[in-house]
Design an enzyme around this catalytic site. Structure first.
Site, PDB file in Angstrom:
ATOM      1  N   ASP A   1      -0.861   3.390   5.647  1.00 41.54           N
ATOM      2  CA  ASP A   1      -1.182   4.075   4.391  1.00 41.54           C
ATOM      3  C   ASP A   1      -0.446   5.399   4.249  1.00 41.54           C
ATOM      4  O   ASP A   1      -0.686   6.144   3.294  1.00 41.54           O
ATOM      5  CB  ASP A   1      -2.692   4.270   4.238  1.00 41.54           C
ATOM      6  CG  ASP A   1      -3.255   5.343   5.146  1.00 41.54           C
ATOM      7  OD1 ASP A   1      -2.713   5.538   6.254  1.00 41.54           O
ATOM      8  OD2 ASP A   1      -4.245   5.987   4.759  1.00 41.54           O
TER       9      ASP A   1
ATOM     10  N   SER B   1      -5.898   2.076   6.762  1.00 39.02           N
ATOM     11  CA  SER B   1      -4.975   2.968   7.469  1.00 39.02           C
ATOM     12  C   SER B   1      -4.134   2.218   8.492  1.00 39.02           C
ATOM     13  O   SER B   1      -3.354   1.346   8.152  1.00 39.02           O
ATOM     14  CB  SER B   1      -5.764   4.115   8.111  1.00 39.02           C
ATOM     15  OG  SER B   1      -4.912   5.117   8.612  1.00 39.02           O
TER      16      SER B   1
ATOM     17  N   ASP C   1      -0.353   8.296   5.979  1.00 35.90           N
ATOM     18  CA  ASP C   1      -0.870   9.640   6.281  1.00 35.90           C
ATOM     19  C   ASP C   1      -0.649  10.044   7.734  1.00 35.90           C
ATOM     20  O   ASP C   1      -1.053  11.127   8.143  1.00 35.90           O
ATOM     21  CB  ASP C   1      -2.346   9.775   5.901  1.00 35.90           C
ATOM     22  CG  ASP C   1      -3.274   8.865   6.707  1.00 35.90           C
ATOM     23  OD1 ASP C   1      -2.776   8.063   7.526  1.00 35.90           O
ATOM     24  OD2 ASP C   1      -4.501   8.963   6.506  1.00 35.90           O
TER      25      ASP C   1
ATOM     26  N   ASP D   1       2.413   5.211   9.224  1.00 38.38           N
ATOM     27  CA  ASP D   1       1.443   4.134   9.395  1.00 38.38           C
ATOM     28  C   ASP D   1       1.234   3.422   8.067  1.00 38.38           C
ATOM     29  O   ASP D   1       1.876   3.737   7.064  1.00 38.38           O
ATOM     30  CB  ASP D   1       0.135   4.649   9.984  1.00 38.38           C
ATOM     31  CG  ASP D   1      -0.655   5.520   9.028  1.00 38.38           C
ATOM     32  OD1 ASP D   1      -0.049   6.075   8.095  1.00 38.38           O
ATOM     33  OD2 ASP D   1      -1.883   5.652   9.214  1.00 38.38           O
TER      34      ASP D   1
END
Length: 449
Positions: free
Chosen positions: A243, A102, A245, A241
């Protein structure tokens, strides 16, 4: 119920080569997951990743483990986490696997799973996978080995889905937008989504090299986007960000709008639409009191959960509500997606701007963020419960609440990753909020010494 040994609230995550984030464990994890998810039969599992260098390593390890368990693989390549959730659902896979840490730096990585419906795996399935990990790895007969194929049109499928979450008539041709992809998994997704909807797009953070993901850029470092918005005289900025999400936005003045502000704007917009807003908005214990008060003015209740999008999603699903999120920018539009999605959330805000013929700045004025002070205190060897239930600490909290009256709130909670007690105080009077937060923190320090 037995505590999980490997899975946390958001999969398994850590430093590459340390602990469980190593090739041997990930291979075994893939095999164990294949055994549980396949339930003795062949099935299909999707694997996607972000742009960090170790993604190649863990993609291969997972593939080997899953194939050894008899599962077929569909490789998506770099793909946002919510895109993997979407494709898992639409390609009718048994599960989707995300290789990502993430918003963490490149030297971390992690593994998380989506169920066949594009939601996070139930606890009992994660525990079943953990139980298999402890068993010897046994490869299925050669005739039953899985196969691996690449999904060449994965990006295009997800781009079309993102555009489908806003009205077909939406035209962004009047907007100049800067999008920051954090050198992560949205680098080839977010820009074309916005361009195909008509926006004039300036892009930063879209040159991943395996090492620069989230580095001084993206939703956790919005300073780069703020500078770019002002430099390009843009109407709005979108920071994702690594990833994809999380979402933080920047208005034309360079001011940031966090997850609370984004939730407010989407909720207000939903109320004006025919399908409306179903149920309260779901936030967390960290959602700003200003959001609660602003929603109340709209006649909407804010329900709070523990910190973590897993808990927000659980509340939305249990009650068939449609909107929730965190200040960090995890926004779940449950009537559009099955998980937090930065691109989809950004599109909902852009649609509100176009329909209202208002700037992001003006839309965000409806929510006034109250002063908020967070102090972290080392709890030493004491348990979080012992600290927070201590008589002196409780007395200090109650005294602070009395001084705030109904114009603020106090929250004590343990960190999920460090031996810390987080002391948070919110209220309308900034000096008083600071004073009370420090007084409670001093009391906690006295108790834990």
């Amino acid at each position: 119920m037995k505590t999980r040994d490997y899975f946390g609230t958001d999969g398994i995550r850590g430093r590459v080569g340390k602990g469980d984030i190593n090739p041997e464990f990930v291979l075994k994890l893939g095999w164990a997951a294949g055994r549980v998810l396949g339930d003795g039969k062949s099935g299909k599992v999707l694997i996607g990743k972000d742009t960090r260098i170790s993604g190649y390593l863990f993609e291969s390890a997972l593939e080997a483990g899953l194939v050894a368990a008899g599962m077929d693989i569909r490789l998506l390549g770099p793909m946002p986490t919510p895109g993997i959730a979407y494709l898992t659902r639409t390609l009718h896979a048994a599960a989707g696997i995300v290789i990502s840490a993430s918003h963490n730096p490149y030297y971390d990585n992690g593994i998380k799973f989506f169920s066949a419906t594009g939601t996070k795996l139930p606890d009992e399935v994660e525990k079943a996978i953990e139980a298999e990990i402890s068993k010897p790895l046994v490869t299925v007969d050669s005739a039953s080995l899985g196969k691996a194929e690449r999904v060449d049109d994965a990006a295009g499928r997800y781009i079309e889905f993102c555009k489908s979450t806003v009205p077909h008539s939406l035209d962004l041709s009047g907007l100049k937008i800067v999008v920051d992809c954090a050198n992560g998994a949205t680098y080839h997704i977010a820009p074309p989504v916005l361009e195909e909807l008509g926006a004039q797009v300036e892009v930063i953070g879209a040159e991943p090299d395996g090492f620069n993901i989230n580095k001084d850029i993206g939703s956790t470092h919005p300073e780069a986007l703020q500078q770019a918005v002002l430099q390009h005289h843009a109407d709005v900025g979108i920071a994702l960000d690594g990833d994809g999400d999380r979402l933080i936005m920047v208005d034309h003045t360079g001011a940031t709008v966090d997850g609370d502000g984004i939730l407010y704007i989407i909720a207000r917009s939903r109320l004006a639409q025919p399908d409306g807003l179903k149920g309260p908005v779901v936030g967390t214990t960290m959602s700003n009191l200003g959001l609660e008060l602003a929603l109340k003015e709209l006649g909407v209740e804010l329900k709070r959960t523990d910190v973590g999008d897993r808990y927000i999603l659980a509340a939305l699903d249990a009650n068939k509500w449609t909107l929730g999120g965190e200040p960090s920018g995890h926004i779940i539009c449950r009537d559009r997606t099955s998980t937090g999605d930065g691109i989809v959330a950004a599109l909902q805000v852009l649609a509100a701007m176009v329909m209202d013929e208002s700037s992001l700045h003006d839309l965000s004025l409806g929510m006034q963020r109250l002063p908020n002070i967070l102090v972290n205190v080392d709890r030493g060897n004491m348990s979080p419960k012992a600290v927070m239930e201590n008589d002196m600490v409780q007395k200090s909290v109650k005294a602070a609440e009395k001084k705030l009256n109904k114009d603020g709130r106090v929250l004590l909670r343990p960190s999920g990753t460090e031996p810390l007690i987080r002391v948070m105080v919110e209220g309308k009077d900034a000096p008083l909020v600071t004073q009370l937060a420090n007084e409670i923190a001093d009391t906690v320090k006295t108790v834990t010494r």
